[in-house]
Design a protein around this motif. Structure first.
Motif, PDB file in Angstrom:
ATOM      1  N   LEU A  26       0.824  -1.214   0.000  1.00 18.94           N
ATOM      2  CA  LEU A  26       0.000   0.000   0.000  1.00 18.94           C
ATOM      3  C   LEU A  26       0.856   1.261   0.000  1.00 18.94           C
ATOM      4  CD1 LEU A  26      -2.916  -0.917   2.421  1.00 18.94           C
ATOM      5  CD2 LEU A  26      -2.957  -0.762  -0.072  1.00 18.94           C
ATOM      6  N   ARG A  27       1.976   1.252   0.741  1.00 16.57           N
ATOM      7  CA  ARG A  27       2.874   2.416   0.723  1.00 16.57           C
ATOM      8  C   ARG A  27       3.428   2.650  -0.674  1.00 16.57           C
ATOM      9  NH1 ARG A  27       4.765   0.494   5.659  1.00 16.57           N
ATOM     10  NH2 ARG A  27       6.481  -0.562   4.607  1.00 16.57           N
ATOM     11  N   ARG A  28       3.864   1.573  -1.330  1.00 18.71           N
ATOM     12  CA  ARG A  28       4.405   1.730  -2.691  1.00 18.71           C
ATOM     13  C   ARG A  28       3.329   2.198  -3.666  1.00 18.71           C
ATOM     14  NH1 ARG A  28       7.471  -2.515  -0.811  1.00 18.71           N
ATOM     15  NH2 ARG A  28       6.020  -4.096  -1.537  1.00 18.71           N
ATOM     16  N   GLU A  29       2.100   1.710  -3.484  1.00 21.55           N
ATOM     17  CA  GLU A  29       1.012   2.138  -4.358  1.00 21.55           C
ATOM     18  C   GLU A  29       0.722   3.627  -4.157  1.00 21.55           C
ATOM     19  OE1 GLU A  29      -3.661   1.374  -4.410  1.00 21.55           O
ATOM     20  OE2 GLU A  29      -2.491  -0.449  -4.779  1.00 21.55           O
ATOM     21  N   GLN A  30       0.692   4.077  -2.911  1.00 25.31           N
ATOM     22  CA  GLN A  30       0.470   5.498  -2.635  1.00 25.31           C
ATOM     23  C   GLN A  30       1.596   6.356  -3.199  1.00 25.31           C
ATOM     24  OE1 GLN A  30      -2.178   7.063  -1.378  1.00 25.31           O
ATOM     25  NE2 GLN A  30      -3.199   5.069  -1.351  1.00 25.31           N
ATOM     26  N   ARG A  31       2.813   5.848  -3.104  1.00 25.63           N
ATOM     27  CA  ARG A  31       3.959   6.585  -3.639  1.00 25.63           C
ATOM     28  C   ARG A  31       3.851   6.682  -5.167  1.00 25.63           C
ATOM     29  NH1 ARG A  31       9.827   4.873  -1.697  1.00 25.63           N
ATOM     30  NH2 ARG A  31       8.597   3.016  -1.514  1.00 25.63           N
ATOM     31  N   ALA A  33       1.046   6.519  -6.907  1.00 26.26           N
ATOM     32  CA  ALA A  33      -0.064   7.428  -7.211  1.00 26.26           C
ATOM     33  C   ALA A  33       0.383   8.886  -7.041  1.00 26.26           C
ATOM     34  CB  ALA A  33      -1.259   7.124  -6.305  1.00 26.26           C
ATOM     35  N   GLY A  34       1.127   9.153  -5.984  1.00 22.58           N
ATOM     36  CA  GLY A  34       1.638  10.510  -5.784  1.00 22.58           C
ATOM     37  C   GLY A  34       2.579  10.932  -6.898  1.00 22.58           C
ATOM     38  N   VAL A  41      -0.850  13.752 -14.088  1.00 21.69           N
ATOM     39  CA  VAL A  41      -1.938  12.832 -14.416  1.00 21.69           C
ATOM     40  C   VAL A  41      -3.081  13.104 -13.445  1.00 21.69           C
ATOM     41  CG1 VAL A  41      -2.582  10.388 -14.605  1.00 21.69           C
ATOM     42  CG2 VAL A  41      -0.272  11.111 -15.202  1.00 21.69           C
ATOM     43  N   PRO A  42      -4.314  13.233 -13.926  1.00 25.42           N
ATOM     44  CA  PRO A  42      -5.446  13.491 -13.026  1.00 25.42           C
ATOM     45  C   PRO A  42      -5.619  12.355 -12.010  1.00 25.42           C
ATOM     46  CG  PRO A  42      -6.090  13.822 -15.309  1.00 25.42           C
ATOM     47  CD  PRO A  42      -4.715  13.235 -15.325  1.00 25.42           C
ATOM     48  N   ALA A  43      -6.191  12.674 -10.857  1.00 26.85           N
ATOM     49  CA  ALA A  43      -6.337  11.697  -9.768  1.00 26.85           C
ATOM     50  C   ALA A  43      -7.229  10.529 -10.188  1.00 26.85           C
ATOM     51  CB  ALA A  43      -6.902  12.381  -8.532  1.00 26.85           C
ATOM     52  N   LEU A  49      -5.664   3.793 -13.529  1.00 30.84           N
ATOM     53  CA  LEU A  49      -4.427   3.137 -13.958  1.00 30.84           C
ATOM     54  C   LEU A  49      -3.966   2.099 -12.941  1.00 30.84           C
ATOM     55  CD1 LEU A  49      -2.480   5.730 -15.871  1.00 30.84           C
ATOM     56  CD2 LEU A  49      -1.607   3.424 -15.717  1.00 30.84           C
ATOM     57  N   LEU A  50      -4.069   2.437 -11.652  1.00 33.98           N
ATOM     58  CA  LEU A  50      -3.665   1.476 -10.616  1.00 33.98           C
ATOM     59  C   LEU A  50      -4.590   0.259 -10.612  1.00 33.98           C
ATOM     60  CD1 LEU A  50      -2.674   3.899  -7.738  1.00 33.98           C
ATOM     61  CD2 LEU A  50      -1.169   2.515  -9.165  1.00 33.98           C
TER      62      LEU A  50
END
Length: 125
Positions: A26-31, A33-34, A41-43, A49-50
């Motif tokens: 989850l940390r890597r996914e948040q990183r 996404a950030g 890239v829009p949120a 994409l994720l």
């Protein structure tokens, strides 16, 4: 000096490791996404994409699992056929213990006594 003993069950340790791995993911996914949002890239597109990446990984895993289980199934069926070929004479008459012309003993399907016996022994009927 006190020695440290493991009083936890292996399932607790496995669960703790799985939790650590999940939080790390989850940390890597948040990183990621950030990083995508910082690149413009829009949120909503980042979230899509994720999810697309997750579905792609799931699809690859299902594809590999399908072919693995198909291979195992084919091997088991081939093993069954190979095992059945060895037992071809399943309906053929087998050797049996019975009373025959040379007394009680082991006789072949052709009627010949095949166990060792002495025809002159009065107790060997």
């Amino acid at each position: 000096m006190i020695s440290h003993t493991h009083n936890e069950r292996w399932s607790h340790r496995l669960g703790r490791r799985a939790g650590h791995a999940w939080r790390g993911y989850l940390r890597r996914e948040q990183r990621a996404a950030g990083w995508l949002v910082a690149r413009g890239v829009p949120a909503g597109a980042t979230t899509a994409l994720l999810w697309l990446a997750k579905l792609l990984v799931l699809g690859v895993l299902l594809y590999v699992a399908f072919w693995f289980f198909l291979l195992v199934f084919v091997l088991l069926v081939a093993r069954g056929f190979a095992h059945n070929e060895q037992d071809e004479d399943l309906w053929a008459q087998q050797d049996e213990l019975r009373h025959g012309t040379a007394g009680y003993g082991l006789y072949s399907s052709g009627g010949q006594r095949i166990d060792p016996h002495d025809p002159n022994n009065p107790y060997d009927e």
